[in-house]
Write an enzyme that holds these catalytic residues in place. Structure first.
Site, PDB file in Angstrom:
ATOM      1  N   GLN A  93      35.770  38.249  47.298  1.00 31.13           N
ATOM      2  CA  GLN A  93      34.626  38.332  48.220  1.00 31.13           C
ATOM      3  C   GLN A  93      34.939  37.579  49.523  1.00 31.13           C
ATOM      4  OE1 GLN A  93      33.727  37.595  44.585  1.00 31.13           O
ATOM      5  NE2 GLN A  93      33.988  39.788  44.648  1.00 31.13           N
ATOM      6  N   ASP A 106      36.536  42.117  51.746  1.00 32.48           N
ATOM      7  CA  ASP A 106      37.403  43.234  52.146  1.00 32.48           C
ATOM      8  C   ASP A 106      38.184  42.947  53.424  1.00 32.48           C
ATOM      9  OD1 ASP A 106      36.407  44.680  49.986  1.00 32.48           O
ATOM     10  OD2 ASP A 106      34.786  45.547  51.175  1.00 32.48           O
ATOM     11  N   ARG A 157      23.379  28.876  30.557  1.00 31.83           N
ATOM     12  CA  ARG A 157      24.008  28.554  29.265  1.00 31.83           C
ATOM     13  C   ARG A 157      23.716  29.588  28.179  1.00 31.83           C
ATOM     14  NH1 ARG A 157      21.773  22.731  30.309  1.00 31.83           N
ATOM     15  NH2 ARG A 157      20.264  24.132  31.207  1.00 31.83           N
ATOM     16  N   GLY A 173      37.573  44.413  44.966  1.00 34.64           N
ATOM     17  CA  GLY A 173      38.498  45.542  45.028  1.00 34.64           C
ATOM     18  C   GLY A 173      39.600  45.123  45.974  1.00 34.64           C
ATOM     19  N   HIS A 174      40.763  44.851  45.446  1.00 39.52           N
ATOM     20  CA  HIS A 174      41.849  44.256  46.227  1.00 39.52           C
ATOM     21  C   HIS A 174      43.017  45.232  46.315  1.00 39.52           C
ATOM     22  CE1 HIS A 174      40.329  39.878  45.359  1.00 39.52           C
ATOM     23  NE2 HIS A 174      39.515  40.585  46.096  1.00 39.52           N
ATOM     24  N   LYS A 176      42.458  40.301  51.867  1.00 40.42           N
ATOM     25  CA  LYS A 176      42.952  39.121  51.115  1.00 40.42           C
ATOM     26  C   LYS A 176      44.115  39.470  50.208  1.00 40.42           C
ATOM     27  CE  LYS A 176      38.857  38.765  49.351  1.00 40.42           C
ATOM     28  NZ  LYS A 176      38.122  39.699  50.204  1.00 40.42           N
ATOM     29  N   ASP A 198      45.803  46.606  64.180  1.00 45.78           N
ATOM     30  CA  ASP A 198      46.208  47.959  64.579  1.00 45.78           C
ATOM     31  C   ASP A 198      45.018  48.910  64.709  1.00 45.78           C
ATOM     32  OD1 ASP A 198      46.327  47.385  61.648  1.00 45.78           O
ATOM     33  OD2 ASP A 198      46.368  49.569  61.539  1.00 45.78           O
TER      34      ASP A 198
END
Ligand code: GDP
Ligand code: IMO
Ligand code: MG
Length: 431
Positions: free
Chosen positions: A224, A13, A142, A40-41, A16, A333
């Site tokens: 992540q 978070d 696998r 969550g972007h 990115k 900021d």
């Protein structure tokens, strides 16, 4: 060649997606290389907010090849919801493709993640409950299902025969939860085979090789953060993939010799969501103030994020294991109203005074350690409209200079607000 990886250089978070979106304007190819819908972007353009979980954050520009690569795990329902919403908002998805080698998060992965978390009490990891650990476990063991397995009925049948009997025993006997019939799973797979079809890129080898030959600009989007890396993070309080810079090579199918820059996206302070050690965490009103001003609540789960001061020990570690060449500092900021700011430059052992300048990767030691801080003056000015370094108050510039000195790599991007426009780009790798 200026192929660039964007990685989170804390616990996720970091912003990115904002940096990926910003650089995507100048890139030809944008590749999401690991993780799943635990990510969550957030991208904000002209006050419009987009939240991505699986789709690369470069998709808002037209005609960029956006690729969800083999290192990712794809939850079909989330992919469907996300692409439907984007299409409804008028986003052109004709260049969005997924790898036939990506692994599918199946319904029982989500069931297992939820049950494991809910029954772990104080030993829980604090996962997003999106089935990430169980999906990657099956991939490595696998027992996974790949996107390409959906398109050959005979193969799909034999894969389900290989996977389901054992999985159902585990679901019933270990987790005490519902099992899945072969017919039910077969129909589920057929349904999503149709939904995925327009996106599956069987010719990905040709597409990526020709992109390299034609010297196309490639941007890799990490999910992540380095401190959540399965090998180098604060294990077991980590995710199940490799968010480090090297993860871009294994996850995308483009080898490390084609990567030039690795941008470590780093908040001007630190946050973490979920359990695990966090040396500079503030459990007082200062932490609360950062959370409130920074809007520090998870994009995927809505959970409050834990907040703390900038940790240069952690950042130096991320430079090493992440292969960082530069930093993008975000959310500067958020610190606008603070009288003083602290920066951690070492850890001290409370038992004997021993100083750690390098990140101690044995997290069992952390309970004995405390952060050693230096204090810098705040700037007490609204910087959210700053367009260049010269627009920043002197104390903000001093703060950034000090971070650079302590971490040892240059800051090339400074973010002063959530919007795409609220960014000071000192150097763009693609220009
Ligand atoms: P990611 O997972 O690393 O892409 O980051 P998230 O989207 O989960 O969280 C970052 C949050 O901070 C989002 O709500 C962004 O819109 C917001 N954000 C990003 N950069 C800035 C910034 O410089 N200032 C402020 N105030 N907000 C930012
Ligand atoms: P983005 O890409 C922040 C955290 C979870 C938990 C741990 C394991 O938005 O930065 P998992 O569901 O992956 O098994 O959870 O990792 N986590 C994140 N924290 N940002 C993320 O993604 C995260 N993805 C997983 O909170 O502590
Ligand atoms: Mg996020």
């Amino acid at each position: 060649m200026n192929n660039t990886v964007v990685v989170g250089a804390q616990w996720g978070d970091e912003g990115k997606a904002k940096i990926t979106d910003l650089l995507a304007e100048y890139a030809d190819v944008i590749i999401r290389y690991q993780g799943g819908c635990n990510a969550g972007h957030t991208v904000v353009v002209n006050n419009e907010k987009y939240k991505f979980h699986l789709v690369p954050s470069g998709v808002l520009y037209k005609n960029k090849f956006c690729f969800v690569a083999a290192g990712t795990v794809i939850h079909p329902e989330t992919f469907l919801e996300e692409t439907t919403e984007l299409k409804n908002r008028g986003v052109d998805l004709s260049s969005l493709k997924i790898s036939p080698l990506a692994t599918i998060t199946l319904p029982y992965h989500i069931d297992i993640d939820g049950i494991s978390e809910n029954s772990s009490g104080k030993n829980k990891i604090g996962t997003t409950k999106k089935g990430i650990g169980p999906t990657y476990s099956d991939k490595i063991g696998r027992y996974g299902l790949k996107i390409q397995d959906l398109y050959d009925e005979e193969l799909l049948n034999s894969r389900l025969d290989a996977i389901l009997p054992l999985k159902n025993k585990i679901l019933e006997k270990v987790y005490g939860t519902k099992t899945y019939s072969k017919e039910e799973m077969f129909q589920y797979c057929k349904k999503y085979a149709e939904i995925f079809k327009p996106y599956v890129c069987d010719e990905w080898v040709n597409k990526l090789s020709s992109s390299l030959k034609e010297d196309k600009k490639i941007l890799f989007e990490g999910a992540q953060g380095i401190m959540l890396d399965i090998d180098y993070g604060t294990y077991p309080f980590v995710t199940s993939s490799n968010p480090i810079g090297g993860g871009a090579a294994t996850g995308s199918g483009i080898g490390p010799t084609h990567i030039d820059n690795v941008i470590g996206v780093t908040k001007a302070y630190v946050t973490r969501v979920g359990e695990g050690p966090f040396m500079t965490e503030l459990l007082d009103e200062t932490g609360e103030k950062i959370r409130t001003i920074g809007g520090e609540f998870g994009t995927t789960t809505g959970r409050p994020r834990r907040c703390g001061w900038f940790d240069a020990v952690l950042s130096r570690y991320c430079v090493l294991v992440g292969g960082l060449t530069e930093m993008a500092i975000t959310k500067l900021d958020v610190l606008d109203t603070f009288d003083e700011l602290k920066v951690c430059n070492a850890y001290r052992d409370k038992r004997n005074g021993k100083i750690y300048n390098d990140y101690p990767t044995n997290i069992n030691l952390h309970k004995y350690l405390e952060p050693v801080y230096e204090t810098l003056k705040g700037w007490k000015t609204d910087i959210s409209n700053a367009k260049s370094l010269n627009d920043l108050p002197e104390n903000a510039r001093k703060y950034l200079n000090r971070l650079e000195e302590l971490v040892g790599i240059p800051i090339k991007i400074i973010s002063v607000g959530a919007d795409r426009e609220q960014t000071i780009v000192l150097e763009n790798p693609f220009k």
